[in-house]
Every structure is written in C-alpha cells, then in structure tokens.
Design an enzyme around this catalytic site. Structure first.
Site, PDB file in Angstrom:
ATOM      1  N   GLY C 217       0.789  -1.225   0.000  1.00  0.00           N
ATOM      2  CA  GLY C 217       0.000   0.000   0.000  1.00  0.00           C
ATOM      3  C   GLY C 217       0.818   1.269   0.000  1.00  0.00           C
ATOM      4  CG  ASP C 242      -6.226  -9.656  -4.963  1.00  0.00           C
ATOM      5  OD1 ASP C 242      -7.327  -9.175  -4.641  1.00  0.00           O
ATOM      6  OD2 ASP C 242      -6.073 -10.814  -5.380  1.00  0.00           O
ATOM      7  CG  LEU C 243      -2.657  -2.003  -3.921  1.00  0.00           C
ATOM      8  CD1 LEU C 243      -2.489  -1.334  -5.268  1.00  0.00           C
ATOM      9  CD2 LEU C 243      -3.082  -1.004  -2.861  1.00  0.00           C
ATOM     10  CG  ASP C 244       1.071  -2.974  -3.565  1.00  0.00           C
ATOM     11  OD1 ASP C 244       1.297  -2.608  -4.729  1.00  0.00           O
ATOM     12  OD2 ASP C 244       0.890  -2.176  -2.628  1.00  0.00           O
ATOM     13  CD  GLU C 245      -1.401  -9.331  -1.392  1.00  0.00           C
ATOM     14  OE1 GLU C 245      -0.701 -10.342  -1.572  1.00  0.00           O
ATOM     15  OE2 GLU C 245      -1.508  -8.769  -0.282  1.00  0.00           O
TER      16      GLU C 245
END
Lengths: 299, 299, 299, 299
Positions: C217, C242-245
């Site tokens: 994040g 999925d953010l940064d996933e």
C-alpha cells in the site's frame, strides 16, 4: 568453559582493564559534547572512538557512545561514575559507564534447532563474542551434548502453554542465580509472558526467521514460499510484549528462486539467522545499541 | 543549469547557511575532542554529527569530522576560522572549516562512454549531488548533447599521447578559469601526467572498471572473463601518479556466471561503475573523506 | 527514437533473425523434452540454451524455455508454429514460439517521479532493453521533456478517481492503436481498475517501493522509517486485481540505518527501484518469465 | 559418524535410489539434446531438471547436466551406462552417469584454523552436504577433538617443506585406502606438489582467503589492509599446479572500512571463507561443476 576459551577471555580482560565505555541519551542542547569531553579529559581519559546522533538538532534527543582509555580505570571506575553524576544531572541524561573488561553475563535459550546456538558457541570460542556465557536453557534435550562439550551448564526445562508460568519462574530463578545481563533466544520456540519480558526490559534478543515486518508470526518460510518472494531474510530484535514488534537490531537477506521449496528456504534461512543473531549479540555486548521509541540506534 | 536544478540548489544553500563542517587530522593525544568541542560551544555552535577515528591511540593519527549549526554562520565564518587557528596550532592540526552552503565547483571529464556522466547529471538534477557542476571536458563529441541539454558548458578537447602536454594545459586553464575544486574522471580514457595530478592533489576522482587491485590497467573485463571470476567490480579512487594505485574511496561488485561473455561483463560493470562513482563523489562533496597514507578514512 | 537507438535496434534485429524462443508449460510426464528436442532437430533448429523446471515430477507442472537457431527462421516461422501444434496437443501445452528479432511493443506509464522512466530510457538507448518503446503515458507533464528528447510520443492524460473510467478508456485506445504488448508502470501513482487489468493479463509490470509483502500500500518508506527496519527494498511484480499482491518478478534491498530519515529512504529506494524494474522488464522482453499460481518462474 | 548423521544419510540414499545424474561435454552440433533426451525416454527415465550451455553455437563446446528419475535405477545403472556409450561415441562426449544415492567419499585437509572444518562438519551433520566424509588429515592436532566428536577418523601427519614427499605419500596412501573421490583443503596451509595434484585432477578444492586474482599468495588480509580496500573476499577453486590460479568455483565478499585492522579483516574473512567453501563443496557433490579451459561452468 574449556581452557582455550578461558585463555582468550582472560587475555581480553587483561588488555581492556583500562578501556571504558560511556553510553548517553538526553534531550539535545548545545554544550553536551564539550561537557562530556571536558569531563573525560579532566579524568585523564583519552577518547578512542566516539559516535553521536541527534534525532532533531536542538529539539530532539541526543545519543552518544564513547570508548576511552584511562590508566587504572578499574581502580577509579566508581569515583568517575560518582563524579559524572553532576554532568548527567545538568543535561538530564540516561547514561551507563562501564569497563570493557567487565563482561556481560549471558543466557542462551534454545529449542530443537541448534544452528544459532552452535554459531554463538563457536564465535564465542573463537574470541569473537566477548561474554561470559553463564548457562543454556532449553525445552528440549537436543542441545545438551554440544553445550556440555563446551563445559557450560545446560538446563532442560520442558515447556508448554499450560505450565508457562511455572516454567518461567524456574527460568527467572536461574537468571537471578547466575546474575544474567543478557538473554539470547537462539530459536527458542516458546512465547514469553509479559511478566518475563518486564523482568528483563531490552535485555532479551530474539531472532525471527523472516525479514520483518513481512511474515510476522509462525511459519514465515512457508508463507514466503507461497507468496513467491525472491529474497528471504532474518531479523534480530529486542523482545517486547508485541510479538515480533520489538526494536529491530539487525536484518539480512539472501536470494532465492522458484526452484527453492520450503525446505530449501529453511536451509538458506538458517545461514542468515546465524549471522544476523551473532551480529546483534556482538553489538549488544559492546554496548553499541540504544533503544529509542521502539527503534535502535546502533553505533 | 536548468531552472529545476537551480531551484534545488538555491533551496539547499538557503537551508544550510548556518550549517558548518570541520575536518581535522593531527597526532593523537588526550584533550583534542574537549578542546574542539569547547571551541565550538564558545562560538555558539551546536554539534549535530561527529565521527572520529584514531589509527593507534596516543601514538597514531587522530581524525575527526564534525557537522554543526551556528546562527549567522556565513557572517562569522571568517572570524571562527581565524579563532580556530589557535586550537589547530596547539595540536598541530591539518584542518578545514567550511559552510555547507558553499558548494564545491566540479569538472567532469568523459570520453565516449556516457553512463557515468549521465548518472552524475541525473543524481545532480535530482538534488542528490550538491555541487556546482562548472563544466564538462571531453576528448570526444558523444557527450555534448546530454551536457548541453542540462545547460552546462561542454568543452571538446581532442587528446592523444603526442599532444598530451598541450591538451592538459588547455584543461588546466579551464579548471583555473572556472575555479574548480573537484575533478571527476567519469570514464575518461586518457592517462594524466604527473604535472596535471600535482596541480590537483587528492582532488581528482577516477572510476576504474575492476575490483582493484585485481585487474589493474587496461581491459579489466576481458581479463576477468579469461580468469573466470564469479564477481566483477568497480573501484573509485583518488588519482595519484601510480596508475590505479591511488587511495580507494569505494568499491562494489555484482555476481556473474559462466554464461556472461565480455560484453555482458561490460554491461553489468556499467551499472556498478555508475553507483560507485556517484557515492564516492557524494562523499567528497560532503567532506566525508580524509586521505592518510594512500588510504581513505570515510566518515 | 533517435538515430543512435534506431541503429542499435536494427543491428539487433539483423543479428537475431534466425534466433527463436520457445516457452512451454504443461502437465509433467515422461517424454516432453525428447519430443520437443526431436521436433526442433527435425526442423533444423539447434538448441542454444534451455532451462526447465517441474513443480513436482510426474504429477506437477512442467515448464521449459528454449532458445534456438535455425537458418531462415523468419521465413519458416509460421510453418514451424503450425507443425508444433501437434506436439503441443499431445502434451496439452500452453506455449509460445517467437523470433527474437520481433521486438515487443512497450508502453511506459509514469507520474511525477521520473527516476524509473529515465533508467528505462537510458538502458534502452544503450541497447540493454531490446524493445520498441511505442509511447509514454502520464498524468503529469514532468516527463514530457525527457521523453520527447528521445523522439518518443508522450501523452498527457490527467487522471483522478472521479474520471478513472474515461481516463482508462483513453489509455486502452492508445494501447490498441500502438498495438502494445507490455505495459510498464514506472512509478505510475494511479490505481488501475479490474477492467484495465483484465484487458492485459500478466502484461502489466509494476514497481512497488517496498520489499513486499512488507509495507503493502501507500507510503512504504514512511512506515519503514517508523518500524525502524535496517534494510529497505523494492519489488517488481505483474499487476493483478489485488493491490501489490501480483506475482513477484524481482526484488532487491539496500542497507539503511538510524540516521536515515524518510527522505533518505526515498533516495536510497529510488536507486533500488530503478534497477529492479529494469531487470524485471528485461526478463519479460526476453520471454524468461512464466506465471504459475500467482508466482513467477524466471529462467 | 554419529547416529544422527547416519540416519540423515540413510534416508537420503533411500529417497534417491531412483534419481540419476548425467554430465556431458562435447563439441557442439545440432541434435545432441534430441539424442540424449530420446535415449533417456527409451530407458524410461523422466528428466527432472536440465541445464545446458554452449560456449559458441555450432562451433564451440556443449555442456549439459541432467537430473532424471527412473524406476529401479540402481539395478539397471550398468546397463544404461553401457547403452549410452553409443550416443557418447556419436557426439565425442566426455560424460559421467551416476546414481544420486552413491555418495562421493570426501577427505578434509585442515591445519590450525578450524572455522572451515567446523562449518563443513555442521553442514554435513545438518544434512546439507550429502557426502561420506571418509577422514580428516591435518598437520596439527587442533582439529582432533571436534573431528573425533563426530566419530570420524583423524590423521595427524606433521608436514613441512623438507619432508613434503614423504608426507604426501602417506596422504596419498590414506586417500587410496579410503577410496576418496574429493579432497577439500579447508585452510590447509601447505603447498601441494605437482605429483599430488596430478593424482587427483580437478578433485581438490581449496579456499583462498582473498578475492582472486587480487592478493594471490600469502597474507592476503595484511595486503588488503595495506591497500585500503573497501571489500574483502574469499575464493574457492580447484587446485592446479599454478598457485591460486586454478578454475574458480565460487567467490564472495563482505564490506570493510577504515576502522578494520588486519585482525578484523581475518575475522570477517573467516565468515566468508566458511560459506564460500561450503557452497563450492556442495556443488561438486551434486555434480554441478564442469571444468573447461581453467574456468568452471556451474549448473
């Protein structure tokens, strides 16, 4: 302690009986360095090495570590300490003055995995960790052989959640009995209670087998494998009541790739854990670390 | 200099007009730190950061770097310098006091390969190299476009063995004219004469494309390939009259393997050279380096 | 594209018109390597380099990357691809055969911070990133000057939450128009919608300014500073919803200490981000990466 | 060998009795991979992992390492080897086929400094070095205690220049008697004669305490200190008749600074030597290394 290690330590004590260390933290203001260096000069102490750091000049906190030499230091240590109180009072210092020849007493806690314990014992035997290892405590028998081969006392104290209180009481009694200054959790796989931690504030060093704050908690290598990271790490930190949230002392990593399964990550991880924990312990033994707001200044 | 960089630099000067630096080397003896810190205290200067090192306590050489703040420093800099002479005399110091806001003037020398030049220009433009880049001198035209896009003067001076003396005279005249403090050889592929070096002692930084002392001289990557090394490196050092033998400031390496041919080593090498030279230049600009017996102390 | 870069690229295409790549993934079973290598042999292709990996022999997934040479490859590429379908069918392969001389078309997205963009442009100009950079898209004007100095089209498309849909439609139209194969988010500070991501599955590479999964994040450097970590990192990964996933391609770290404030971490971080993103992009351009279960195999 | 290690090794042998390795080098030409993979497929062997490298396609030398599984491998190993001769003849191969369960027999040579010996013994005891350590030979008694604590035979053979021939004959007899495949010089401080080296070509691994080719010969740490390098290293290589000039297997470095004296460099060096030697040994035990023109290909 075998005779070889004994000899190393005696030589070190001999060589360092005139070598002192002064650790200081206080609110920053002009004149601190001048006052402290004048004080040492007036007490015939020559500054060998000094490091300082200020979080925010004039407003923040000032930190200093000085290593100095003074003839007959051991004899006049009490006198110097007494005299320094005036300087300390003036600047509202937290401080610690010690003779390098007074080794810290260490307890090592270990469970089944012995790689960190072995590393520390070898580094110690090679003269690279100047401490008096007082005892080793374990909730398993695996470590007994190697510990006793170094002529060190090994205490087997089985542990689990149900008997945590009693176990910790036994441990605390031993730490008292041996007058321990520093506790090293060398992959000790039991959680400590707040009472235990409170009894030794910033005097318990743990090694966590991940690059914190990634993979806090259990099974970091399994989770690292699942996430597909390209580097794995280890973190040594002082223990606080928040699991894996204490002040970080040292971290390091090694490269991994898609061919490395969980067992490979564990093997690679062991090698990082060994060196990271040994460095952190060494820095504590040399009074290089000051804890401030859940972070460490490492001089 | 474009307006963006100009603005960075003006802000930096503004912010640092009360920030000073003091670099000291002298024979070690008790009382140096006390005298210096008293002096600064008496001149209303607050020590922000200080580092020191002694080659051998009591007998060796003492080195110190202090960063301090004092109101109206710029106005009273001459006065402080004048007053410090007494302290300096007492301890036979070599010393340098400067205001952080007075940027060093830099000349960059380059040949055909531009990667180091570009790195330095970008770092400079990003505000990470606080210097006044006075000019760029090259024996080739390749660098002109990028240098002029930064609104910096670019001097094309063809060079070869036969005309070395005349070329260097032209260069020295330009360095004089621009009042240059520091010369960066950013992969400048001509050898400098002893006269040139003598004119700027410990003020010329070179980047050598090997991990010195391995592969001194020409074609280090070719020789590294032939030797089958598993790591290649780069070394930045001050230039002396012995080729590649000057005091080392910084080194770094990267991993290579059997699949990497000479061209790959060169590519990988470029990336190391860029960062190693930028770090060395930065440390010199911040007065972090003291040369002692063909070695560097980097504070 | 300036004439210098143009020349590099033409030479590369010329040299590699007989060089091909084959990427394969399929359920593991005996005989895959034999079938594929026979096929290539029968089509007069000589294997230059090959790598393979099996998640779990006999039961798992088999991955392979082959680089080969075949005379007149460009002329017979369609024929070979057609013929390979039979082998592929037999083993239920996902596969991709390509000529190295057919460069991928790339779009770079950037916001205000230009360090990653600059690194990619320079690496590209030096012949180290073999791609056809089709265009640069930005929600700010900062990047225009440098992009246009490379004779590349720069599209300024202001963006914010409210107009995300319209902005992305404009961007998607441009990507279509330029027939883009690969999208590089070089510190593009806008979140992409699932629709955008779905339009380019595993074809968007992002650089995150932390050592993921630590500091997912916003503001990772600020949080790293607060946590007191001793290493900071950067991570390049394919973008998923999925953010940064998304699947991690590459990570690296640098050492920091208590003296480094948030601005220092950002500066140090920039240097890591540059090299990590450039490596990830290079590997994708060379078809070295296969995504499997949200992880990457990098050959 | 203690019972713990014994168990590790028995498990490993059991698990790997159907796992084979094939190492190949030959002049490059089309069809090699196809022939080899067909051969393995026809003999019911499934390729698990394969790596290859060609110095120069079509004209150069081709190298390949394959790891495969085949039911009842141990039973049919001789038959497969016999059958492979035809393939090998066709391509003029040098090759080696082995069952992973057949561990190499290792001899460790050591002098007074025990850090490398200890590392290897521990790694071995942890199951990370799959070998049958046959014996340890030393020209000093220092290592006896630890070696015998692992239930391994320790031979004390005093050595010096004058008696070199006789000493080496004793050593060679022991190596014959124990049928040793691999010799590890774990900081063995005696020079070997050409006769000794010739008796075990590319089967002797040394650890040199510098980053070769820097500081060939004696006292590398002293010379590194004098040169003022900022990194020190260690190099493991196969022993040839040219001192410190044999094919390099692995190298690594650590950062040092002006505060590190010769004794510090030695301490730091020990930690690098340990891990570099352990990696090199591991790669040899896993048949990952091919020597070619005084360089190594490490798969």
């Amino acid at each position: 302690m075998n005779s070889y290690t004994q000899q190393f330590i005696e030589e070190f004590k001999q060589e360092n009986q005139n070598q002192g260390r002064l650790l200081i933290s206080c609110p920053d203001q002009p004149g601190i360095v001048a006052s402290v260096s004048n004080f040492l000069y007036e007490h015939d102490a020559n500054i060998i090495e000094s490091s300082q750091y200020t979080t925010d000049p004039d407003k923040g906190t000032f930190f200093m570590r000085i290593e100095f030499r003074a003839d007959h230091l051991k004899a006049k240590e009490t006198h110097i300490s007494e005299a320094f109180k005036e300087v300390a009072r003036k600047f509202s210092m937290k401080w610690k003055l010690s003779c390098v020849c007074d080794l810290k007493k260490t307890a090592i806690f270990v469970s089944k995995e012995l790689h960190c314990l072995r590393e520390l014992l070898w580094e110690w035997q090679s003269g690279d960790l100047m401490t008096d290892i007082a005892l080793v405590i374990s909730n398993h028998e695996e470590g007994r052989e190697i510990v006793e081969s170094f002529n060190l006392p090994f205490y087997y104290i089985p542990a689990n959640k149900e008997i945590r209180k009693e176990v910790e009481q036994q441990q605390l009694d031993l730490l008292d009995q041996y007058d321990v200054d520093l506790i090293i959790l060398a992959r000790y796989m039991q959680i400590l209670t707040p009472d235990f931690v409170a009894a030794h504030p910033h005097r318990i060093i743990n090694i966590h087998h991940s690059f914190l704050p990634a993979f806090v908690g259990a099974s970091p290598h399994k989770r690292a494998y699942e996430r597909g990271v390209k580097l794995i790490g280890a973190t040594s930190h002082y223990v606080t009541n928040d699991l894996d949230e204490g002040p970080i002392i040292e971290q390091d990593i090694m490269r991994v790739d898609h061919r490395d399964h969980v067992t490979d990550l564990k093997k690679i991880g062991r090698s990082i854990e060994r060196s990271v924990l040994a460095r952190a312990m060494k820095w504590d033994l040399e009074d290089r670390i000051i804890v401030h707001e859940n972070k460490t200044i490492v001089f």
